[in-house]
Design an enzyme around this catalytic site. Structure first.
Site, mmCIF file in Angstrom:
data_model
loop_
_atom_site.group_PDB
_atom_site.id
_atom_site.type_symbol
_atom_site.label_atom_id
_atom_site.label_comp_id
_atom_site.label_asym_id
_atom_site.label_seq_id
_atom_site.Cartn_x
_atom_site.Cartn_y
_atom_site.Cartn_z
ATOM 1 N N HIS A 155 0.894 -1.246 -0.031
ATOM 2 C CA HIS A 155 -0.006 -0.024 -0.030
ATOM 3 C C HIS A 155 0.770 1.209 -0.128
ATOM 4 O O HIS A 155 0.291 2.366 -0.335
ATOM 5 C CB HIS A 155 -0.892 0.012 0.980
ATOM 6 C CG HIS A 155 -2.214 -1.185 0.976
ATOM 7 N ND1 HIS A 155 -3.109 -0.669 0.638
ATOM 8 C CD2 HIS A 155 -2.024 -2.165 1.418
ATOM 9 C CE1 HIS A 155 -4.041 -1.723 0.876
ATOM 10 N NE2 HIS A 155 -3.288 -2.952 1.058
ATOM 11 N N ASP A 363 3.991 9.458 -1.131
ATOM 12 C CA ASP A 363 2.688 8.928 -0.750
ATOM 13 C C ASP A 363 2.524 7.857 -1.458
ATOM 14 O O ASP A 363 2.627 7.978 -2.695
ATOM 15 C CB ASP A 363 1.511 10.087 -0.479
ATOM 16 C CG ASP A 363 0.445 9.594 0.435
ATOM 17 O OD1 ASP A 363 0.517 8.488 1.045
ATOM 18 O OD2 ASP A 363 -0.162 10.640 0.943
HETATM 19 P P1 ADP Z 1 -2.721 7.218 4.766
HETATM 20 O O1 ADP Z 1 -3.099 5.910 4.602
HETATM 21 O O2 ADP Z 1 -1.478 7.346 4.621
HETATM 22 O O3 ADP Z 1 -3.343 7.760 6.101
HETATM 23 P P2 ADP Z 1 -4.673 8.191 2.601
HETATM 24 O O4 ADP Z 1 -4.782 9.683 2.074
HETATM 25 O O5 ADP Z 1 -4.388 7.412 1.428
HETATM 26 O O6 ADP Z 1 -3.408 8.300 3.633
HETATM 27 O O7 ADP Z 1 -5.975 7.647 3.578
HETATM 28 C C1 ADP Z 1 -6.335 8.429 4.474
HETATM 29 C C2 ADP Z 1 -7.846 8.133 4.807
HETATM 30 O O8 ADP Z 1 -8.305 8.641 6.093
HETATM 31 C C3 ADP Z 1 -8.888 8.793 3.961
HETATM 32 O O9 ADP Z 1 -9.840 8.077 3.598
HETATM 33 C C4 ADP Z 1 -9.169 9.910 4.859
HETATM 34 O O10 ADP Z 1 -10.813 10.354 4.622
HETATM 35 C C5 ADP Z 1 -9.001 9.471 6.024
HETATM 36 N N1 ADP Z 1 -8.711 10.635 7.070
HETATM 37 C C6 ADP Z 1 -7.442 11.195 6.797
HETATM 38 N N2 ADP Z 1 -7.546 12.517 7.788
HETATM 39 C C7 ADP Z 1 -8.398 12.019 8.442
HETATM 40 C C8 ADP Z 1 -8.964 13.057 9.787
HETATM 41 N N3 ADP Z 1 -8.261 13.939 10.151
HETATM 42 N N4 ADP Z 1 -10.123 12.619 10.264
HETATM 43 C C9 ADP Z 1 -10.662 11.461 9.732
HETATM 44 N N5 ADP Z 1 -10.294 10.709 8.624
HETATM 45 C C10 ADP Z 1 -9.029 11.075 8.145
#
Ligand code: ADP
Length: 461
Positions: A155, A363
């Site tokens: 991932h 990322d």
């Molecule tokens: P990572 O897996 O590195 O955290 P991604 O952008 O691929 O990054 O996925 C993050 C997921 O978590 C997304 O679905 C997003 O909506 C959720 N997310 C990110 N920040 C927040 C937050 N502050 N509060 C709630 N959900 C979040």
């Protein structure tokens, strides 16, 4: 159809709060195949080593959950996975710690989990392993006697070989990875990095169609860019609670334009550079002062690790400095909220934001970029400013693509987003939305599983 068995560090077992897109997609994959098994860590740690699994069934899905001891949690999860593999895969060798004892604990947990899963497998099962916690799980399943197909999806980014080889144990990791049959990556770039690593460091030969001969095995490496469920995001963004929370924010903003960032608090997300770029925007464009507000939502994660505590302090310092320079009686330029929000709220805020700032230093994919696109009002869409180092940039080229290290150019991209004419915003958004819709989460899992099913047979068939 063959039964699907999924292994991931965390699961979507009943009672888990991780109701994110990935969890839902994997649950649907199991349901679609008429049921299956999902193995993972229970999320619980104990002082002593406990050895078995707890089985929970919901519908036609069986969850097999294993606990970790405190020592395993420290060495496997916080230690090797998040202090070595995560920083190296995100090009942060400077933050990585290399500790043989942590690696041995990581290998032991992979061995123990491999044995537990093997005890639950039936002939003909398809096994799908997820992410960097389980590089050695395929090998441990082979050691336990499993000859059936095993897929692996990575991932996070797979870095250039010059960076991956900084891991003192990379040979052992490579040998472990070669015991999977199909290896899926987020991007073409990751797939090329992995392939080049196997060719240059382990003498792999290309067999065509992404197949490689290495360590006396034939493996296949391909890109399967992960996606979201766009219809779900639209429903969230237009739901009552999504709209109510966006209205609450609107009252705070008055009629100012919103620039929005949403991330887990992680050094890979480029948060400091992004705040600097917003500061530089205010330095250079006096006319914007008082007329634009940057809201950054960033709940702390992995707080047990020093690099994360330090990041939080730097974020507080930097946003405080810009705010004290520019705030006025009725305006605070940066609102930095160190907490998570329900997905409905996030979707409502995405829709409200004139500019979505997604500028990670590196990322794997970045789902926030895709969620931001899906949540927009087609008649009046916002502008996505996207890092060239997010995996999503391979599909979302109609965004304003930026180098997250180039602060002045990032500031100009925010300015361009804030002043972009409606017609251009619509055109760009339509192209972005097409890419998000075509490469959705259902396609990701179907493509991966079809490739695993099509992989040249093993003894199970
Ligand atoms: P990572 O897996 O590195 O955290 P991604 O952008 O691929 O990054 O996925 C993050 C997921 O978590 C997304 O679905 C997003 O909506 C959720 N997310 C990110 N920040 C927040 C937050 N502050 N509060 C709630 N959900 C979040």
């Amino acid at each position: 159809m063959a039964r699907l068995v999924i292994a991931s560090n965390r699961t979507a077992a009943p009672g888990e709060s991780t109701a994110g897109g990935l969890a839902v997609a994997l649950r649907e994959a199991l349901t679609e195949r008429g049921g299956g098994l999902w193995f993972g860590w229970s999320g619980e740690t104990h002082d002593s080593e406990s050895r078995g699994v707890r089985l929970i069934s919901e519908g036609n899905i069986d969850y097999a959950l294993a606990d970790l001891s405190e020592r395993e949690y420290e060495g496997y999860y916080l230690g090797y996975a998040n202090r070595s593999l995560w920083p190296v895969c995100h090009y942060r060798i400077d933050l990585a710690r290399f500790d043989d004892e942590a690696f041995e604990t990581y290998a032991q947990v992979n061995r123990r989990f491999g044995g537990l899963i093997h005890g639950l497998l039936r002939p003909g099962d398809r096994v799908w392993v997820h992410d960097y916690h389980f590089f050695l799980l395929g090998q441990e399943l082979r050691n336990a006697g499993w000859r059936g197909r095993i897929g692996f999806f990575h991932h996070i980014p797979f870095p250039a070989p010059e960076v991956f080889t900084a891991l003192p144990q990379h040979h052992r990791l490579a040998r472990g990875l070669a015991d999977f049959d199909l290896l899926g990556f987020q991007t073409q770039r990751d797939t090329r990095n992995f392939t080049r690593y196997m060719v240059e460091h382990h003498g792999a030969h290309h067999l065509g169609d992404g197949r490689l001969a290495v360590f006396d095995r034939t493996i296949e490496a391909r890109a399967f860019p992960i996606g979201i469920d766009p219809a779900e995001i639209v429903a969230f963004a237009t739901s009552e609670s999504g709209r109510n929370d966006a209205d609450r924010l609107s009252r705070m903003l008055a009629d100012r334009a919103l620039v929005l960032g949403v991330d887990r608090m992680d050094y890979s997300k480029g948060l400091l550079q992004r705040i600097q770029a917003f500061g530089s925007l205010l330095d250079e464009h006096q006319d914007l002062r008082g007329h634009v507000t940057f809201v950054q939502i960033a709940p702390p994660s992995r707080e047990g690790l020093y690099a994360y505590q330090e990041l939080r302090e730097e974020l507080d310092r930097l946003s405080g400095r810009i705010n004290s320079n520019y705030s006025d009686l009725d305006w605070t330029p940066i609102r930095y909220l160190a907490r998570g929000y329900p997905r409905e709220t996030l979707a409502g805020l995405y829709r409200k934001a004139r500019v979505g700032l997604v500028t990670p230093l590196y990322d794997g994919m970045n789902l926030v970029a895709k969620e931001y696109v899906a949540a927009q009002d087609p008649e009046d869409p916002g502008v996505l400013v996207l890092s060239e180092f997010a995996g999503a940039a391979e599909q979302l080229s109609a965004a304003l693509i930026v180098n997250p290290y180039d602060i002045p150019t990032m500031a100009e991209a925010i300015h361009r987003g804030l002043t972009m004419p409606l017609e251009e915003r619509r055109e760009r958004w339509q192209e972005l939305n097409r890419a998000v819709t075509e490469n959705d989460i259902a396609r990701w899992r179907r493509d991966f599983l079809a490739a695993l099913d099509a992989h040249p047979g093993s003894e199970d068939d």
